[in-house]
Design a protein around this motif. Sequence first.
Motif, PDB file in Angstrom:
ATOM      1  N   MET A  86      27.355   6.720 -16.813  1.00 45.19           N
ATOM      2  CA  MET A  86      25.910   6.998 -16.780  1.00 45.19           C
ATOM      3  C   MET A  86      25.455   7.372 -18.183  1.00 45.19           C
ATOM      4  O   MET A  86      25.740   8.461 -18.675  1.00 45.19           O
ATOM      5  N   LEU A  91      23.781  10.669 -19.046  1.00 43.46           N
ATOM      6  CA  LEU A  91      24.563  11.907 -19.027  1.00 43.46           C
ATOM      7  C   LEU A  91      25.284  12.154 -20.349  1.00 43.46           C
ATOM      8  O   LEU A  91      26.129  13.020 -20.447  1.00 43.46           O
ATOM      9  N   LYS A  92      24.985  11.399 -21.360  1.00 45.06           N
ATOM     10  CA  LYS A  92      25.669  11.528 -22.649  1.00 45.06           C
ATOM     11  C   LYS A  92      25.028  12.656 -23.454  1.00 45.06           C
ATOM     12  O   LYS A  92      23.884  12.551 -23.886  1.00 45.06           O
ATOM     13  N   PRO A  93      25.734  13.779 -23.669  1.00 44.56           N
ATOM     14  CA  PRO A  93      25.118  14.807 -24.506  1.00 44.56           C
ATOM     15  C   PRO A  93      25.033  14.323 -25.955  1.00 44.56           C
ATOM     16  O   PRO A  93      25.788  13.448 -26.367  1.00 44.56           O
ATOM     17  N   TRP A 140      32.877  20.409 -40.964  1.00 47.41           N
ATOM     18  CA  TRP A 140      34.097  19.967 -41.639  1.00 47.41           C
ATOM     19  C   TRP A 140      34.049  20.288 -43.128  1.00 47.41           C
ATOM     20  O   TRP A 140      35.006  19.990 -43.852  1.00 47.41           O
ATOM     21  N   SER A 199      41.221  14.854 -35.804  1.00 43.49           N
ATOM     22  CA  SER A 199      41.081  16.087 -35.040  1.00 43.49           C
ATOM     23  C   SER A 199      41.154  15.803 -33.547  1.00 43.49           C
ATOM     24  O   SER A 199      40.750  14.752 -33.076  1.00 43.49           O
ATOM     25  N   SER A 200      41.683  16.766 -32.807  1.00 47.07           N
ATOM     26  CA  SER A 200      41.687  16.676 -31.353  1.00 47.07           C
ATOM     27  C   SER A 200      40.336  17.149 -30.846  1.00 47.07           C
ATOM     28  O   SER A 200      39.830  18.167 -31.310  1.00 47.07           O
ATOM     29  N   PRO A 201      39.768  16.443 -29.869  1.00 45.91           N
ATOM     30  CA  PRO A 201      38.514  16.941 -29.284  1.00 45.91           C
ATOM     31  C   PRO A 201      38.725  18.315 -28.646  1.00 45.91           C
ATOM     32  O   PRO A 201      39.741  18.546 -27.999  1.00 45.91           O
ATOM     33  N   LEU A 202      37.770  19.206 -28.850  1.00 47.63           N
ATOM     34  CA  LEU A 202      37.814  20.497 -28.160  1.00 47.63           C
ATOM     35  C   LEU A 202      37.554  20.258 -26.674  1.00 47.63           C
ATOM     36  O   LEU A 202      36.583  19.594 -26.312  1.00 47.63           O
ATOM     37  N   GLY A 213      33.052   8.675 -16.830  1.00 43.06           N
ATOM     38  CA  GLY A 213      31.600   8.732 -16.763  1.00 43.06           C
ATOM     39  C   GLY A 213      31.030   8.726 -15.357  1.00 43.06           C
ATOM     40  O   GLY A 213      29.848   8.998 -15.164  1.00 43.06           O
ATOM     41  N   GLU A 221      34.610  14.993 -28.219  1.00 42.73           N
ATOM     42  CA  GLU A 221      34.381  16.283 -27.559  1.00 42.73           C
ATOM     43  C   GLU A 221      32.961  16.408 -27.019  1.00 42.73           C
ATOM     44  O   GLU A 221      32.654  17.345 -26.301  1.00 42.73           O
ATOM     45  N   TRP A 222      32.107  15.448 -27.368  1.00 45.43           N
ATOM     46  CA  TRP A 222      30.735  15.439 -26.860  1.00 45.43           C
ATOM     47  C   TRP A 222      30.629  14.693 -25.533  1.00 45.43           C
ATOM     48  O   TRP A 222      29.542  14.604 -24.960  1.00 45.43           O
ATOM     49  N   ASP A 223      31.740  14.158 -25.049  1.00 46.85           N
ATOM     50  CA  ASP A 223      31.708  13.459 -23.760  1.00 46.85           C
ATOM     51  C   ASP A 223      31.332  14.442 -22.655  1.00 46.85           C
ATOM     52  O   ASP A 223      31.774  15.599 -22.659  1.00 46.85           O
ATOM     53  N   PRO A 224      30.554  13.990 -21.671  1.00 49.53           N
ATOM     54  CA  PRO A 224      30.158  14.885 -20.577  1.00 49.53           C
ATOM     55  C   PRO A 224      31.360  15.296 -19.729  1.00 49.53           C
ATOM     56  O   PRO A 224      32.267  14.500 -19.510  1.00 49.53           O
ATOM     57  N   LEU A 283      28.277  18.336 -14.657  1.00 52.65           N
ATOM     58  CA  LEU A 283      26.845  18.190 -14.407  1.00 52.65           C
ATOM     59  C   LEU A 283      26.484  19.261 -13.391  1.00 52.65           C
ATOM     60  O   LEU A 283      27.059  19.303 -12.307  1.00 52.65           O
ATOM     61  N   VAL A 334      23.816  18.681 -18.277  1.00 52.76           N
ATOM     62  CA  VAL A 334      25.125  18.106 -18.580  1.00 52.76           C
ATOM     63  C   VAL A 334      25.780  18.935 -19.677  1.00 52.76           C
ATOM     64  O   VAL A 334      25.152  19.227 -20.698  1.00 52.76           O
ATOM     65  N   CYS A 373      29.227  19.229 -22.223  1.00 52.68           N
ATOM     66  CA  CYS A 373      30.312  18.423 -22.766  1.00 52.68           C
ATOM     67  C   CYS A 373      31.572  19.275 -22.933  1.00 52.68           C
ATOM     68  O   CYS A 373      31.535  20.511 -22.828  1.00 52.68           O
ATOM     69  N   ARG A 392      33.267  20.059 -25.563  1.00 56.23           N
ATOM     70  CA  ARG A 392      33.163  21.008 -26.667  1.00 56.23           C
ATOM     71  C   ARG A 392      32.398  22.267 -26.248  1.00 56.23           C
ATOM     72  O   ARG A 392      32.830  23.397 -26.502  1.00 56.23           O
ATOM     73  N   PHE A 400      34.463  24.374 -23.912  1.00 54.67           N
ATOM     74  CA  PHE A 400      35.540  25.050 -24.652  1.00 54.67           C
ATOM     75  C   PHE A 400      34.983  26.310 -25.311  1.00 54.67           C
ATOM     76  O   PHE A 400      35.557  27.400 -25.195  1.00 54.67           O
ATOM     77  N   ILE A 401      33.860  26.160 -25.993  1.00 56.65           N
ATOM     78  CA  ILE A 401      33.316  27.283 -26.763  1.00 56.65           C
ATOM     79  C   ILE A 401      32.855  28.412 -25.839  1.00 56.65           C
ATOM     80  O   ILE A 401      33.155  29.587 -26.074  1.00 56.65           O
TER      81      ILE A 401
END
Lengths: 358, 358
Positions: A1, A4-6, A182, B11-14, B64, B181-184, B187, B201, B203, B205, B208-209
């Motif tokens: 979707m 739903l993409k932040p 970064w 980098s690894s996604p948070l 998704g 890390e911005w992937d949803p 929801l 939504v 994500c 990241r 994590f925070i």
Amino acid sequence: MDHLKPSSANSSPLTPLGFLERAATVYGDCTSIVYNSTTYTWSQTHRRCLQLASALTSLGIKRGHVVSVVAPNVPAMYELHFAVPMSGAILNSINTRLDARTISILLRHSESKLVFVDYLSRSLVLEAISFFPPNIQAPLLVFIADYDEEEAKAAVDPDRTYEGLLKTGDPGFKWIRPETEWDPMVLNYTSGTTSAPKGVVHCHRGLFIVTVDSLNEWTVQKQPIYLWTLPMFHANGWSYPWGMAAVGGTNICLRKFDAATIYAAIRRHGVTHMCGAPVVLNMLANAPDARPLKQPVQILTAGAPPPAAVLFRTESLGFIVSHGYGLTETAGLVVACAWKRQWNRLPERSGRDVQVHE
Amino acid sequence: MDHLKPSSANSSPLTPLGFLERAATVYGDCTSIVYNSTTYTWSQTHRRCLQLASALTSLGIKRGHVVSVVAPNVPAMYELHFAVPMSGAILNSINTRLDARTISILLRHSESKLVFVDYLSRSLVLEAISFFPPNIQAPLLVFIADYDEEEAKAAVDPDRTYEGLLKTGDPGFKWIRPETEWDPMVLNYTSGTTSAPKGVVHCHRGLFIVTVDSLNEWTVQKQPIYLWTLPMFHANGWSYPWGMAAVGGTNICLRKFDAATIYAAIRRHGVTHMCGAPVVLNMLANAPDARPLKQPVQILTAGAPPPAAVLFRTESLGFIVSHGYGLTETAGLVVACAWKRQWNRLPERSGRDVQVHE
């Protein structure tokens, strides 16, 4: 979707510098630093860091420049962990125990524009600069005078002191925020165990993450009283300069220490937390006049595990020992002994009872 | 200096999902979940989440897609906070107290492919589905049966149960990591105070925070015993489903509760932490058989401050009250009462003594 993409477009870069702004708001009237007869509040520390960042900018320091410091755990050293990156520059803390030739190499390799020099390291750094080839521009030197000690006043030119420079700065300065998380924030050199010292660059994001993780790992409560025995030049004090701002702690600064100094500081200030190499535990455990603490003190050590006898004796005195491991390359501790509740049921052992198989 | 530019390339996604992998390694033999006579270890919870993520993938759930859940604080609800995003899908937790028409709107708006339904919400969700227009594909339903309660076994088709589905999954499944890390990841719908419920939504990241910040803010120590009174469908339990994995906690799950249930759980399991709305504090303070706790329990409340009399009574019983504020849009608590040490010197006041100016 797709809806739903932040979006990352409007995100704030992660940086531990924000902790200072929050501390000034939330803990503004609480003590940030104690050093001999000097104390600051978080509001004052925030203001002083803005002033210093402003003053650095006036001296021509720009985003991406390297600013070095050769100093023990005095208040200036703490403030520089915020003020230098708030000017956009990269902080390079140099081990005060290095020799002049190594310091010279680090200053040249890092292309340092300016060096903050503790007055007791003055001749060391001047010697380091003397090794610069004639065609290389030497960095500007600013001396950190210790106003609590009389000799300091005589040792340095008041126009090139830390306090003199700071006074020229604007406390309303808009600090230079990183363009991205970064962006480089600190440059540390390894101790060079395997060959020549290697430079390690850490970015705002990395230092934010290691700071919050280190607070969680050690379960640091609000407003700890933190005793600075671990040198801040050692992997940026394992991230706790920034961590103390995040939790509104009080930084007890010490220029130098022995067991008596530590025990006196613990009694006087009600210290709750400190970090130290195993040799510090050893010093505390074997002090001839060591007496049980009135309140427990959390002590975080790292590197090789202290001997069982030292652990037993330290804990008997009322220290609660945690153990981790990290290195310059990781910006702080990244491995920890995660204590399990069921281990509390195991018998305590003194060093004499422990069989070590080697 | 260009050579000081750190790279973000490797980098690894948070993501808070990594906490589960670490818990399985560090706390593998420690208890993750207790629910009536059911207990799991962190190793088992990790394995079950991988199995469920694998099973979802086999059902055609893809990166998704939205997977919804209508359930109280049972173990499945906890596991879904990891398993659904580990399949690449987005978790949508729905308030069990909503009416069928609202649930129908949420399921259609979110385009849910699958809904996990607690057996007691079966008729509610079936009614919600009945409101779907004929041209809209209804989501697949999987029922969460409560094996501790006899009626559950009769209520649902064993082939479409949570446990039945989970058993079909591969515990060696390579979970679907976020591409960025911005992937949803989740929801959530607001309660719709101001108009129709709005979808929010979050994500990887962001979650994590908020998770690490929430652990720091509340100073949650290792291996807490956490009692689930706050519904996990309420802003994802203020991030503590993921937070408990980060600190190797034990999740005490309750399907429903009153004051007696809470006091019994505290005594039986040695609860150290719980969250709850002010109404829960009120319930605890006014329980006719409330007796002082043997060990202090940290209780985190949010929203409007509880009345002074309730705070006074709750703390007298041995609860240590913290207070925060957040909303669905912020994924958890983002404002907190940062308690200052000097406030401990202020006189305690019961509700009767406090002057309230309104």
